[in-house]
Motif scaffolding. Structure first.
Motif, short mmCIF file in Angstrom:
data_model
loop_
_atom_site.label_atom_id
_atom_site.label_comp_id
_atom_site.label_asym_id
_atom_site.label_seq_id
_atom_site.Cartn_x
_atom_site.Cartn_y
_atom_site.Cartn_z
N GLU A 196 50.34 38.38 44.22
CA GLU A 196 50.47 37.62 45.46
C GLU A 196 50.18 36.15 45.14
O GLU A 196 49.16 35.84 44.55
CB GLU A 196 49.48 38.11 46.51
N VAL A 197 51.08 35.27 45.56
CA VAL A 197 50.92 33.85 45.28
C VAL A 197 50.50 33.13 46.56
O VAL A 197 51.16 33.24 47.59
CB VAL A 197 52.25 33.25 44.74
N HIS A 198 49.36 32.45 46.47
CA HIS A 198 48.81 31.68 47.58
C HIS A 198 48.41 30.30 47.07
O HIS A 198 48.19 30.14 45.86
CB HIS A 198 47.58 32.37 48.18
N PRO A 199 48.28 29.32 47.94
CA PRO A 199 47.82 27.99 47.49
C PRO A 199 46.43 28.03 46.83
O PRO A 199 46.10 27.17 46.03
CB PRO A 199 47.77 27.17 48.77
N TRP A 200 45.62 29.03 47.16
CA TRP A 200 44.26 29.13 46.62
C TRP A 200 44.16 30.07 45.42
O TRP A 200 43.09 30.38 44.95
CB TRP A 200 43.29 29.57 47.72
N GLY A 201 45.31 30.51 44.91
CA GLY A 201 45.31 31.33 43.70
C GLY A 201 46.35 32.42 43.72
O GLY A 201 46.97 32.70 44.74
N HIS A 202 46.54 33.01 42.56
CA HIS A 202 47.42 34.17 42.40
C HIS A 202 46.51 35.39 42.31
O HIS A 202 45.53 35.38 41.56
CB HIS A 202 48.25 34.05 41.14
N PHE A 203 46.86 36.45 43.05
CA PHE A 203 46.01 37.63 43.13
C PHE A 203 46.77 38.90 42.76
O PHE A 203 47.95 39.03 43.06
CB PHE A 203 45.50 37.82 44.57
N VAL A 204 46.06 39.82 42.15
CA VAL A 204 46.55 41.18 41.95
C VAL A 204 45.40 42.10 42.36
O VAL A 204 44.24 41.82 42.08
CB VAL A 204 47.04 41.42 40.51
N HIS A 205 45.75 43.18 43.07
CA HIS A 205 44.74 44.10 43.58
C HIS A 205 44.94 45.50 43.00
O HIS A 205 46.06 45.92 42.75
CB HIS A 205 44.83 44.19 45.11
N PHE A 206 43.81 46.18 42.82
CA PHE A 206 43.85 47.59 42.41
C PHE A 206 42.59 48.26 42.93
O PHE A 206 41.67 47.61 43.42
CB PHE A 206 43.99 47.74 40.89
N ARG A 207 42.57 49.59 42.84
CA ARG A 207 41.41 50.38 43.27
C ARG A 207 40.98 51.31 42.15
O ARG A 207 41.82 51.76 41.36
CB ARG A 207 41.77 51.23 44.49
N ASP A 208 39.70 51.60 42.12
CA ASP A 208 39.22 52.58 41.15
C ASP A 208 39.43 53.98 41.73
O ASP A 208 39.92 54.12 42.86
CB ASP A 208 37.76 52.28 40.75
N PRO A 209 39.09 55.04 40.99
CA PRO A 209 39.36 56.40 41.48
C PRO A 209 38.67 56.74 42.81
O PRO A 209 39.12 57.64 43.53
CB PRO A 209 38.84 57.30 40.36
N ASP A 210 37.61 56.03 43.15
CA ASP A 210 36.92 56.28 44.42
C ASP A 210 37.43 55.41 45.55
O ASP A 210 36.98 55.55 46.69
CB ASP A 210 35.41 56.06 44.25
N GLY A 211 38.33 54.48 45.26
CA GLY A 211 38.86 53.60 46.29
C GLY A 211 38.16 52.25 46.39
O GLY A 211 38.49 51.45 47.26
N ASN A 212 37.18 51.99 45.52
CA ASN A 212 36.57 50.66 45.49
C ASN A 212 37.64 49.65 45.14
O ASN A 212 38.46 49.89 44.24
CB ASN A 212 35.42 50.62 44.48
N ARG A 213 37.66 48.53 45.85
CA ARG A 213 38.76 47.56 45.73
C ARG A 213 38.38 46.39 44.83
O ARG A 213 37.30 45.82 44.94
CB ARG A 213 39.14 47.06 47.11
N TRP A 214 39.34 46.03 44.00
CA TRP A 214 39.22 44.88 43.11
C TRP A 214 40.31 43.87 43.41
O TRP A 214 41.46 44.25 43.62
CB TRP A 214 39.38 45.32 41.65
N ALA A 215 39.95 42.60 43.40
CA ALA A 215 40.92 41.50 43.49
C ALA A 215 40.74 40.66 42.23
O ALA A 215 39.64 40.21 41.93
CB ALA A 215 40.67 40.65 44.73
N LEU A 216 41.81 40.49 41.49
CA LEU A 216 41.79 39.62 40.31
C LEU A 216 42.50 38.34 40.70
O LEU A 216 43.65 38.36 41.12
CB LEU A 216 42.51 40.30 39.14
N GLN A 217 41.80 37.22 40.60
CA GLN A 217 42.33 35.93 41.04
C GLN A 217 42.52 35.01 39.84
O GLN A 217 41.60 34.84 39.03
CB GLN A 217 41.37 35.28 42.03
N ALA A 218 43.67 34.39 39.76
CA ALA A 218 43.92 33.34 38.77
C ALA A 218 44.07 32.03 39.54
O ALA A 218 44.83 31.96 40.50
CB ALA A 218 45.19 33.64 37.97
N VAL A 219 43.30 31.04 39.15
CA VAL A 219 43.36 29.73 39.79
C VAL A 219 43.72 28.69 38.74
O VAL A 219 43.36 28.81 37.58
CB VAL A 219 42.02 29.36 40.48
N GLU A 220 44.45 27.67 39.18
CA GLU A 220 44.86 26.63 38.24
C GLU A 220 43.72 25.70 37.88
O GLU A 220 43.65 25.17 36.79
CB GLU A 220 46.03 25.84 38.82
N TYR A 221 42.82 25.48 38.83
CA TYR A 221 41.75 24.52 38.60
C TYR A 221 40.43 25.08 39.13
O TYR A 221 40.39 25.58 40.25
CB TYR A 221 42.07 23.20 39.32
#
Length: 114
Positions: free
Chosen positions: A85-110
């Motif tokens: 997902e591309v947003h002005p505040w970063g690029h994000f990818v989401h995934f969940r672990d086997p229990d459903g705990n949520r992770w957001a991985l954010q890449a920011v330019e600065y």
């Protein structure tokens, strides 16, 4: 990080490249497992008797160098991941672990502090 099956969760995170730094069974019902993501100085902890939180309720966001590369690594490890997902505040990818705990991985330019 609340999980229902410590060994399953440990294997999942190791599949993602996390290092299993510590795994200690103190006594029945109390086990600490410390896992560190590749290249990180911060760890997560899973185990038995270490949190009162409900599995699947944890949300974590971490910064990565490249969201597209992170997504590719997740997919290569057999982990379901959302589209980048591309947003002005970063690029994000989401995934969940086997229990459903949520992770957001954010890449920011600065980042002001490096």
């Amino acid at each position: 990080m609340p999980v229902t099956d410590v060994d399953r969760a440990k294997a999942f995170y190791q599949r993602l490249g996390f290092s299993a730094d510590h795994d200690h069974q103190v006594r029945d019902g109390l086990r600490f497992v410390q896992l560190t993501p590749p290249g990180s100085a911060c760890s997560i902890m899973i185990g038995e008797g270490v949190t009162g939180k409900t599995p699947g309720t944890q949300e974590i966001q971490v910064v990565v160098a490249d969201a597209h590369a992170a997504r590719d690594q997740l997919l290569a490890a057999g982990i379901e991941a959302g589209e980048v997902e591309v947003h002005p505040w970063g690029h994000f990818v989401h995934f969940r672990d086997p229990d459903g705990n949520r992770w957001a991985l954010q890449a920011v330019e600065y980042r002001p502090h490096g």
